[in-house]
Write a protein that holds these residues in place. Structure first.
Motif, PDB file in Angstrom:
ATOM      1  N   VAL A 154       6.237  -7.133 -10.037  1.00  0.00           N
ATOM      2  CA  VAL A 154       5.022  -6.616 -10.670  1.00  0.00           C
ATOM      3  C   VAL A 154       4.022  -6.241  -9.582  1.00  0.00           C
ATOM      4  N   PHE A 155       3.529  -5.006  -9.634  1.00  0.00           N
ATOM      5  CA  PHE A 155       2.516  -4.535  -8.704  1.00  0.00           C
ATOM      6  C   PHE A 155       1.248  -4.240  -9.497  1.00  0.00           C
ATOM      7  N   ARG A 156       0.134  -4.803  -9.060  1.00  0.00           N
ATOM      8  CA  ARG A 156      -1.145  -4.577  -9.731  1.00  0.00           C
ATOM      9  C   ARG A 156      -2.085  -3.856  -8.787  1.00  0.00           C
ATOM     10  N   LYS A 157      -2.812  -2.880  -9.343  1.00  0.00           N
ATOM     11  CA  LYS A 157      -3.744  -2.092  -8.539  1.00  0.00           C
ATOM     12  C   LYS A 157      -4.934  -2.950  -8.135  1.00  0.00           C
ATOM     13  N   MET A 158      -5.341  -2.789  -6.890  1.00  0.00           N
ATOM     14  CA  MET A 158      -6.492  -3.542  -6.381  1.00  0.00           C
ATOM     15  C   MET A 158      -7.729  -2.691  -6.398  1.00  0.00           C
TER      16      MET A 158
ATOM     17  N   GLU B 100      -1.044  -1.026 -13.239  1.00  0.00           N
ATOM     18  CA  GLU B 100       0.101  -1.783 -12.744  1.00  0.00           C
ATOM     19  C   GLU B 100       1.392  -1.010 -12.968  1.00  0.00           C
ATOM     20  N   PHE B 101       2.412  -1.372 -12.192  1.00  0.00           N
ATOM     21  CA  PHE B 101       3.754  -0.905 -12.519  1.00  0.00           C
ATOM     22  C   PHE B 101       4.742  -2.022 -12.251  1.00  0.00           C
TER      23      PHE B 101
ATOM     24  N   ASP C 120       0.850  -1.185   0.000  1.00  0.00           N
ATOM     25  CA  ASP C 120       0.000   0.000   0.000  1.00  0.00           C
ATOM     26  C   ASP C 120       0.888   1.238   0.000  1.00  0.00           C
ATOM     27  N   PHE C 121       1.113   1.808  -1.205  1.00  0.00           N
ATOM     28  CA  PHE C 121       1.932   3.007  -1.356  1.00  0.00           C
ATOM     29  C   PHE C 121       1.049   4.214  -1.046  1.00  0.00           C
TER      30      PHE C 121
END
Length: 112
Positions: free
Chosen positions: A108-112, A83-84, A22-23
């Motif tokens: 890989v980070f995906r938005k929830m 995502e980023f 959680d950024f």
């Protein structure tokens, strides 16, 4: 010898949720880390309070542990609204965990 980049993204965490990063504003990062388990009653998440900063295309994560504070710098390879992807060369400690031809890790980070 090929120079390979491997992804650390794993979509299977058994019956537990996937880890959450959680950024938040002002460089606050809450990382909820779930261990793999086939028993949903054993899915307690450990919340780590960390920090992040962005400079150009470099994302830096600062992690505090009982052994001290560590900084990890990643190059942002892709960024969209959903995502980023970041990438970093292997550290000396990580080199022992991977094949000799692996030179970098991709997250890989995906938005929830």
């Amino acid at each position: 010898m090929n120079d390979d980049v491997v992804s650390t993204y794993i979509e299977d965490n058994g019956q537990c949720p996937l880890d959450v990063f959680d950024f938040r504003e002002q460089g606050v990062l809450l990382n909820t880390d779930y261990d793999f388990s086939t028993n949903p009653n054993q899915c307690s998440g450990n919340v780590n309070h960390e920090t992040w900063s962005l400079s150009g295309s470099t994302l830096t994560l600062t992690v505090s542990t009982p052994n001290g504070k560590f900084e990890y710098a990643y190059q942002i390879k892709k960024g969209t609204s959903s995502e980023f992807i970041i990438q970093a060369p292997l550290s000396k400690a990580q080199e022992e965990e991977y094949d000799r031809n692996v030179v970098a890790l991709k997250h890989v980070f995906r938005k929830m």
